[in-house]
Scaffold this motif. Sequence first.
Motif, short mmCIF file in Angstrom:
data_model
loop_
_atom_site.label_atom_id
_atom_site.label_comp_id
_atom_site.label_asym_id
_atom_site.label_seq_id
_atom_site.Cartn_x
_atom_site.Cartn_y
_atom_site.Cartn_z
N PHE A 45 -90.52 63.05 25.02
CA PHE A 45 -91.32 64.23 25.38
C PHE A 45 -90.64 65.11 26.43
CE2 PHE A 45 -94.48 61.15 23.84
CZ PHE A 45 -95.17 61.94 22.92
N GLY A 46 -89.50 64.68 26.96
CA GLY A 46 -88.83 65.49 27.99
C GLY A 46 -89.67 65.59 29.25
N ILE A 47 -90.31 64.49 29.61
CA ILE A 47 -91.17 64.49 30.80
C ILE A 47 -90.65 63.47 31.80
CG2 ILE A 47 -93.26 65.23 29.58
CD1 ILE A 47 -94.13 62.29 29.46
N GLU A 48 -91.21 63.53 33.02
CA GLU A 48 -90.87 62.52 34.01
C GLU A 48 -92.13 61.72 34.32
OE1 GLU A 48 -89.01 62.13 38.48
OE2 GLU A 48 -88.81 64.02 37.39
N ILE A 49 -91.98 60.42 34.34
CA ILE A 49 -93.14 59.55 34.57
C ILE A 49 -92.91 58.76 35.85
CG2 ILE A 49 -94.54 57.67 33.63
CD1 ILE A 49 -93.72 58.57 30.83
N PRO A 50 -93.48 59.20 36.98
CA PRO A 50 -93.32 58.43 38.21
C PRO A 50 -94.00 57.07 38.07
CG PRO A 50 -94.14 60.65 38.65
CD PRO A 50 -94.25 60.43 37.17
N ARG A 51 -93.37 56.06 38.65
CA ARG A 51 -93.84 54.68 38.50
C ARG A 51 -95.31 54.52 38.88
NH1 ARG A 51 -90.94 49.36 41.07
NH2 ARG A 51 -92.65 47.94 40.76
N LYS A 52 -95.73 55.17 39.97
CA LYS A 52 -97.08 54.97 40.48
C LYS A 52 -98.15 55.45 39.50
CE LYS A 52 -96.51 54.93 45.47
NZ LYS A 52 -96.81 55.62 46.72
N GLU A 53 -97.80 56.37 38.63
CA GLU A 53 -98.83 56.95 37.76
C GLU A 53 -99.29 55.98 36.67
OE1 GLU A 53 -97.71 60.83 36.38
OE2 GLU A 53 -97.55 61.61 38.42
N LEU A 54 -98.43 55.08 36.26
CA LEU A 54 -98.83 54.09 35.24
C LEU A 54 -98.98 52.69 35.82
CD1 LEU A 54 -96.75 55.05 32.05
CD2 LEU A 54 -99.18 55.39 32.46
N SER A 55 -98.41 52.45 36.99
CA SER A 55 -98.46 51.11 37.60
C SER A 55 -98.95 51.22 39.04
CB SER A 55 -97.06 50.47 37.59
OG SER A 55 -96.54 50.43 36.29
N PRO A 56 -100.26 51.21 39.22
CA PRO A 56 -100.79 51.42 40.59
C PRO A 56 -100.76 50.15 41.43
CG PRO A 56 -102.60 51.15 39.06
CD PRO A 56 -101.34 51.00 38.25
N GLU A 57 -99.58 49.49 41.45
CA GLU A 57 -99.47 48.22 42.19
C GLU A 57 -99.81 48.40 43.66
OE1 GLU A 57 -95.44 47.35 41.34
OE2 GLU A 57 -95.87 47.21 39.20
N ASP A 58 -99.49 49.57 44.20
CA ASP A 58 -99.74 49.79 45.63
C ASP A 58 -101.24 49.74 45.93
OD1 ASP A 58 -99.72 52.14 44.00
OD2 ASP A 58 -99.92 53.37 45.79
N ILE A 59 -102.06 50.17 44.98
CA ILE A 59 -103.52 50.10 45.19
C ILE A 59 -103.99 48.65 45.03
CG2 ILE A 59 -105.77 50.82 44.27
CD1 ILE A 59 -104.43 53.42 43.35
N LEU A 60 -103.49 47.99 44.00
CA LEU A 60 -103.97 46.64 43.68
C LEU A 60 -103.49 45.58 44.67
CD1 LEU A 60 -103.46 46.85 39.81
CD2 LEU A 60 -105.60 47.08 41.07
N THR A 61 -102.56 45.96 45.55
CA THR A 61 -102.10 45.00 46.57
C THR A 61 -102.48 45.47 47.97
OG1 THR A 61 -99.95 46.13 46.60
CG2 THR A 61 -100.14 44.18 45.20
N ASN A 62 -103.30 46.50 48.04
CA ASN A 62 -103.70 47.05 49.33
C ASN A 62 -105.02 46.42 49.79
OD1 ASN A 62 -104.72 48.67 51.39
ND2 ASN A 62 -103.78 50.53 50.56
N ALA A 63 -105.00 45.81 50.97
CA ALA A 63 -106.19 45.10 51.47
C ALA A 63 -107.38 46.04 51.66
CB ALA A 63 -105.85 44.40 52.78
#
Lengths: 190, 129
Positions: B55-73
């Motif tokens: 698609f000629g797009i850029e997919i930042p990691r956080k947009e599909l993998s919200p690990e930072d939210i799921l590991t945030n106390a």
Amino acid sequence: MRWFWIDRFEQFVRGTRAVTIKAVAMAEEQFDDYSPGYPVMPTSLVIEGMAQTAGLLIGEMSGFEHRVVLAKIGKAVFHFPAVPGDMLRYTATILDVKTDGAMATITSHIGDRLHGEVEMMFAFLDDRFPPGPLFEPVDFVAMVRAFGMYDVGVTPDGKPIELPAFYVQAQRDAEGSYSPTPSPVVAGGN
Amino acid sequence: MAVTKDDVFNKVRTALVDALGVDEEEVTPQATMVGDLGAESIDFLDIVFKLEKAFGIEIPRKELSPEDILTNADYVQDGKVTAAGLAELKRRMSFVDFSKFESDPQVRNFSNLLTVGDLCRYVESKVGA
């Protein structure tokens, strides 16, 4: 047996392309048990050599700060078997690099004949994995020097690439601790 | 020519067939990436590479993998995503249907949440389909 499945770098252009050669020898151990009586180079070991070529090309882009591991093989096609006496020439080309990993395509030629075509994905280990380098720095320096990577490696504008300072220092430290004179043996004592 | 939703689905399906080795028929909008199509964590990186190229797009990691939210106390307590965490997930991943997850928001359930339809909606938001 050392797990080196390339012999030498012929070309290396930072972040772009690398060419290595692998001379297949009848003395290699894989011929003892793999397909007895019909010595052919296992394609898995060809793929390992391709991964070593592309992995070093990708790792060098970050001064080997990224810990690069082969994560996935998307496609692997081999057109005929390689046999002892053949000289395989692997050409790795980087397709894409992201913060998490990289994609590369690698071909294998014997002479002018296309022998194999493989697409590989490499991942960069993050902090979910134990910290520290994948290789001992001194061993790593010995390996890339033996491969001649820094003899032929250039940047895209043709300037020679250099070993990262961390590895230069590691080698200096190792050389400094090496003493060619045996330590005196102290006999007796309490 | 504008990209249609059918175009998006067809290209997403091709990417998933290539990356996961599944049959085209298995790739339905309702299929979950992990449970139904067998995607493993490393496959998501492969899928991202393929979608970016297709698609000629850029997919930042956080947009599909919200690990930072799921590991945030602040967002997770006793293995469950808090109300604040859910709000943050919905804000970042508006293309995901969270209704089922909300009934039992355990972190371990998140990995099997994303569907092919969610992925298509994400790409549509990127390409304006």
